[in-house]
Design a protein around this motif. Structure first.
Motif, PDB file in Angstrom:
ATOM      1  N   VAL A 263       0.847  -1.196   0.000  1.00 31.18           N
ATOM      2  CA  VAL A 263       0.000   0.000   0.000  1.00 31.18           C
ATOM      3  C   VAL A 263       0.883   1.247   0.000  1.00 31.18           C
ATOM      4  O   VAL A 263       0.613   2.232  -0.709  1.00 31.18           O
ATOM      5  CB  VAL A 263      -0.951   0.014   1.214  1.00 31.18           C
ATOM      6  N   ILE A 264       1.953   1.202   0.789  1.00 32.28           N
ATOM      7  CA  ILE A 264       2.880   2.335   0.837  1.00 32.28           C
ATOM      8  C   ILE A 264       3.563   2.515  -0.516  1.00 32.28           C
ATOM      9  O   ILE A 264       3.736   3.636  -1.004  1.00 32.28           O
ATOM     10  CB  ILE A 264       3.913   2.133   1.968  1.00 32.28           C
ATOM     11  N   ILE A 265       3.955   1.384  -1.134  1.00 28.81           N
ATOM     12  CA  ILE A 265       4.559   1.468  -2.469  1.00 28.81           C
ATOM     13  C   ILE A 265       3.548   1.995  -3.481  1.00 28.81           C
ATOM     14  O   ILE A 265       3.866   2.837  -4.323  1.00 28.81           O
ATOM     15  CB  ILE A 265       5.097   0.086  -2.910  1.00 28.81           C
ATOM     16  N   GLN A 266       2.284   1.529  -3.379  1.00 30.48           N
ATOM     17  CA  GLN A 266       1.243   2.035  -4.286  1.00 30.48           C
ATOM     18  C   GLN A 266       1.029   3.525  -4.077  1.00 30.48           C
ATOM     19  O   GLN A 266       0.837   4.279  -5.033  1.00 30.48           O
ATOM     20  CB  GLN A 266      -0.067   1.280  -4.052  1.00 30.48           C
ATOM     21  N   SER A 267       1.084   3.963  -2.828  1.00 28.50           N
ATOM     22  CA  SER A 267       0.959   5.399  -2.542  1.00 28.50           C
ATOM     23  C   SER A 267       2.115   6.170  -3.180  1.00 28.50           C
ATOM     24  O   SER A 267       1.926   7.289  -3.677  1.00 28.50           O
ATOM     25  CB  SER A 267       0.943   5.641  -1.029  1.00 28.50           C
TER      26      SER A 267
END
Length: 455
Positions: A263-267
C-alpha cells in the motif's frame, strides 16, 4: 481412513516418489491460481479498453487495499489447510471432520466481517493512499460493490484449502474455470454494451465468485470421505479453531504486513501522474500471472509438508523444500523473463497508449527479471508453515520485507524520487527475507528431528 478408499482426486503425499506427485498436485493448482487472476485481469482489460485510463487507474489502485483487508482472513484458510493436511496424514477422521466444519463456519463469518469493513472503511483509506482525484470516485464505487461479494470469496478459499490439503487440486481448477468464463462474458456485457464501467466489472466478479462458492460447497457436501461437509454440523470447535488460528493468524498478519508495505509502495506510485499509475496497474496484472504460477509451489510445499508431518515422515520434508526451491526458480526465471521480453505486446492488451505501455515496461524490467527470488521466499515460508511454525516466518517477513521497504521508501526513495529507485526495494527485500527464512528452516528442522528422536 475409516475404511473409505481414497478418491481418484486425492494424492498420497506420504509414500512413494515425491517430485512426480508434487508436479501432479502443482499443475492444476497453478491453473487455478491463473484462472483466479482472470477475474481481475478481465476487469482491467475491459475498463482499459472501453472505460478509459481513469477507470483503469481506479481498478488498479484498489488491488493493494483489497489485499490488505482480505489477507488476514485468507491467512486463516492457510491454517485450515495445514491442519486438515495434518489430520488427514495422521488418519484422524474425527479431528479432520471437526476441522472442516470449523473452517467453513469461519469462512462464512469472515466474509460478513469483510463486507462490513470493506463497504464502510474503503473510501477513507483510498483517500489516504493518495488515489488520484480522477480515479478516486470510480475506485470507491468499484471497491464497495466488490466487497459485497466477499462472503462468496471466503467460502471458495476455505473450501479450496480443504480440498488441496487432501491432494485434490483438479476440482477447484474446474470450478474456477466455470466461474472465470462467466466473469469474462459478464464483463463484456456490462462494460461494452451496458456502459456500466467499474460498477459492471465489480458486479460480474461477485456473480462469478458466487458460482465458484456454490460449486465447492456442493463438492464437499457430496464427498464420501471424512472431510464431508454437513450443514447441520457447521459450528466452531474451540480446540480446532485455536489450532487453525495459531497457524492462520500469523500467516494472515504476515499477508497484511506485506500488503501494508505494498500500500505504501502504491501510494508512492500514486505520487506520479495518472499515466504512470495506469502503466503500473497493467504491469502488475501481467506480473500477477508469474506470481500465481510460483505461488502454487508455496501451496504445494505447505500441503505436502503438512501431510508428512502428520504421518511423522520428517525425512521427506527436506526433499520437499529442495524440489520446491528448484522448481519455483525455474518457473520464475522462465516466466518472469519471458514476460519482460514480450512486455510491449502483453501490455497492449490493457492499453493502446504508448506512455502507459512505457511506464509498464519500466516496472517489469525491475520486477519480472528477478521475480524468482519472491518465489524462493514464499516456498521457504510454505515449508516452515507446513511444519506448524507460523509466528517465526511472520516475524522474519515483518523485518526483512515490510520494515525494510518502509524505511527504504521514506529514506532512499525520498532522496531519489524515481520509479526505478522505488522498484529496487523489491530486489533487496526479497534477497534479505529469503536468506532469513532458510536460516529459520534449518533451525526448525533440527528441533523437529530432536522431538521425533525423543518421542
Amino acid at each position: 481412513m475409516s475404511g473409505v478408499s481414497k478418491s481418484r482426486y486425492e494424492i498420497d503425499m506420504c509414500n512413494g516418489p515425491l517430485l512426480g506427485k508434487m508436479l501432479k498436485f502443482y499443475f492444476p493448482l497453478m491453473a487455478s491460481n491463473l484462472l483466479q487472476l482472470i477475474f481481475n485481469a478481465a476487469d482491467i482489460v475491459m475498463v482499459g479498453r472501453w472505460a478509459g485510463n481513469d477507470a483503469l487507474a481506479a481498478v488498479g489502485s484498489t488491488s493493494a487495499l483489497v489485499n490488505l483487508l482480505t489477507n488476514l482472513f485468507i491467512g486463516l484458510s492457510v491454517g485450515a489447510n495445514v491442519m486438515v493436511a495434518r489430520f488427514y496424514g495422521a488418519k484422524q477422521d474425527k479431528e479432520l471432520s471437526e476441522m472442516v466444519h470449523t473452517a467453513m463456519f469461519s469462512a462464512l463469518f469472515s466474509g460478513i466481517i469483510l463486507t462490513i469493513i470493506g463497504v464502510t472503511a474503503s473510501g477513507p483509506i483510498l483517500t489516504l493512499m493518495n488515489t488520484t482525484k480522477e480515479a478516486l470516485p470510480l475506485a470507491k464505487v468499484y471497491i464497495k460493490i466488490y466487497f459485497c461479494g466477499m462472503t462468496f470469496t471466503m467460502i471458495y478459499n476455505f473450501g479450496a484449502a480443504i480440498l488441496r490439503a487432501v491432494g485434490d487440486t483438479r476440482r477447484p481448477m474446474l470450478f474456477l474455470s466455470i466461474a472465470g468464463v462467466v466473469n469474462v462474458v459478464l464483463n463484456f456485457i456490462f462494460v461494452k454494451f451496458l456502459n456500466m464501467s467499474v460498477a459492471g466489472v465489480a458486479l460480474a466478479t461477485i456473480i462469478a465468485q458466487s458460482i465458484s462458492a456454490v460449486l465447492i460447497v456442493r463438492c464437499l457436501m457430496k464427498s464420501e470421505s471424512a472431510y464431508k461437509l454437513e450443514l447441520k454440523k457447521l459450528r466452531i470447535n474451540g480446540n480446532k479453531f485455536l489450532k487453525m488460528i495459531s497457524i492462520g493468524l500469523p500467516a494472515g498478519v504476515q499477508g497484511m504486513l506485506f500488503s501494508i508495505s505494498n500500500v505504501i509502495i502504491q501510494s508512492a506510485v500514486n505520487s506520479f501522474d495518472t499515466i504512470t499509475v495506469a502503466g503500473n496497474t497493467a504491469a502488475q496484472n501481467v506480473e500477477g500471472f508469474v506470481y500465481m504460477a510460483m505461488n502454487a509451489f508455496y501451496q504445494t510445499a505447505m500441503s505436502f509438508t503438512g501431510q508428512n508431518m502428520g504421518a511423522q515422515k520428517l525425512d521427506r520434508v527436506n526433499k520437499i523444500l529442495i524440489y520446491s526451491l528448484i522448481s519455483v526458480s525455474i518457473v520464475g526465471l522462465v516466466m518472469g523473463n519471458g514476460a519482460y521480453l514480450t512486455s510491449n505486446y502483453l501490455l497492449r492488451a490493457y492499453s493502446n497508449d504508448p506512455e502507459v505501455i512505457a511506464a509498464g515496461v519500466l516496472r517489469m524490467k525491475y520486477i519480472c527479471t528477478i521475480y524468482f527470488l519472491c518465489g524462493t521466499m514464499d516456498v521457504s515460508v510454505g515449508v516452515i508453515r507446513g511444519m506448524g511454525y507460523s509466528i517465526m516466518p511472520m516475524i522474519v517477513s515483518l523485518t526483512g520485507a515490510c520494515v525494510f521497504r518502509i524505511i527504504y521508501i521514506f529514506t532512499i526513495f525520498q532522496a531519489y524520487h524515481r520509479l526505478d529507485v522505488l522498484f529496487l526495494s523489491y530486489l533487496y527485500s526479497w534477497i534479505l527475507t529469503t536468506l532469513m527464512h532458510l536460516i529459520c528452516y534449518m533451525i526448525v528442522i533440527r528441533i523437529q528431528k530432536k522431538k521425533l528422536k525423543n518421542a
